[in-house]
Design a protein around this motif. Structure first.
Motif, PDB file in Angstrom:
ATOM      1  N   GLU A  61       0.854  -1.186   0.000  1.00  0.00           N
ATOM      2  CA  GLU A  61       0.000   0.000   0.000  1.00  0.00           C
ATOM      3  C   GLU A  61       0.885   1.230   0.000  1.00  0.00           C
ATOM      4  O   GLU A  61       1.881   1.283   0.719  1.00  0.00           O
ATOM      5  N   ARG A  62       0.523   2.218  -0.809  1.00  0.00           N
ATOM      6  CA  ARG A  62       1.295   3.458  -0.888  1.00  0.00           C
ATOM      7  C   ARG A  62       1.146   4.253   0.404  1.00  0.00           C
ATOM      8  O   ARG A  62       0.075   4.293   0.994  1.00  0.00           O
ATOM      9  N   VAL A  63       2.223   4.872   0.821  1.00  0.00           N
ATOM     10  CA  VAL A  63       2.217   5.790   1.958  1.00  0.00           C
ATOM     11  C   VAL A  63       2.554   7.144   1.379  1.00  0.00           C
ATOM     12  O   VAL A  63       3.659   7.367   0.903  1.00  0.00           O
ATOM     13  N   ARG A  64       1.597   8.057   1.377  1.00  0.00           N
ATOM     14  CA  ARG A  64       1.780   9.316   0.660  1.00  0.00           C
ATOM     15  C   ARG A  64       1.954  10.524   1.577  1.00  0.00           C
ATOM     16  O   ARG A  64       2.775  11.372   1.324  1.00  0.00           O
ATOM     17  N   GLU A  65       1.144  10.625   2.591  1.00  0.00           N
ATOM     18  CA  GLU A  65       1.102  11.842   3.403  1.00  0.00           C
ATOM     19  C   GLU A  65       2.068  11.772   4.581  1.00  0.00           C
ATOM     20  O   GLU A  65       2.301  10.710   5.142  1.00  0.00           O
ATOM     21  N   GLY A  66       2.580  12.933   4.974  1.00  0.00           N
ATOM     22  CA  GLY A  66       3.420  13.008   6.156  1.00  0.00           C
ATOM     23  C   GLY A  66       2.609  12.902   7.433  1.00  0.00           C
ATOM     24  O   GLY A  66       3.069  12.385   8.442  1.00  0.00           O
ATOM     25  N   ARG A  67       1.378  13.412   7.402  1.00  0.00           N
ATOM     26  CA  ARG A  67       0.454  13.317   8.533  1.00  0.00           C
ATOM     27  C   ARG A  67      -0.945  13.043   7.996  1.00  0.00           C
ATOM     28  O   ARG A  67      -1.311  13.512   6.931  1.00  0.00           O
ATOM     29  N   TYR A  68      -1.687  12.295   8.757  1.00  0.00           N
ATOM     30  CA  TYR A  68      -3.065  11.976   8.394  1.00  0.00           C
ATOM     31  C   TYR A  68      -4.007  12.527   9.455  1.00  0.00           C
ATOM     32  O   TYR A  68      -3.691  12.503  10.655  1.00  0.00           O
TER      33      TYR A  68
END
Length: 118
Positions: A61-68
């Motif tokens: 799974e892609r990890v895109r954001e620095g914070r969610y």
């Protein structure tokens, strides 16, 4: 790469793409004794100029954001990317301290050619 204290445990580092300023890796763990749990698999982008590695995918799974934001539809932790990058650092540190390379890696000087694995 394998662990001297746990011979059934292997770490694979595969170069998926190599460019002038970045290299894409797939880092995976294989454990012949633990078939009840999915082994960790990470996609890692290495930035040559700043000597930095960043996790861009975990368990396919892609990890895109620095914070969610939390809660979110995928139930990602607010600092999930930071935690994954810390896990990668700990994992690689463990490999350096306790591992050994099963296959020699030879890259031609000045070439950016993919290798099958380490």
């Amino acid at each position: 790469m394998s662990n001297g204290s746990q011979p059934a445990l292997r770490i694979s580092v595969k170069i998926e793409a190599s460019h002038r300023y970045t290299t894409m890796l797939k880092v995976a763990q294989f454990d012949e004794t633990a078939n009840w749990v999915a082994p960790p698999v990470m996609s890692v982008r290495m930035y040559h100029d700043v000597r930095l590695a960043e996790v861009i995918g975990f368990q396919n799974e892609r990890v895109r954001e620095g914070r969610y934001d939390y809660p979110n539809d995928r139930m990602r932790l607010p600092d999930e990317k930071t935690q994954l990058n810390r896990f990668l650092a700990d994992w690689l540190e463990h490999c350096i301290k306790f591992g050994h390379i099963d296959q020699e890696v030879v890259l031609s000087p000045g070439r950016h050619s993919p290798a099958d694995g380490v």
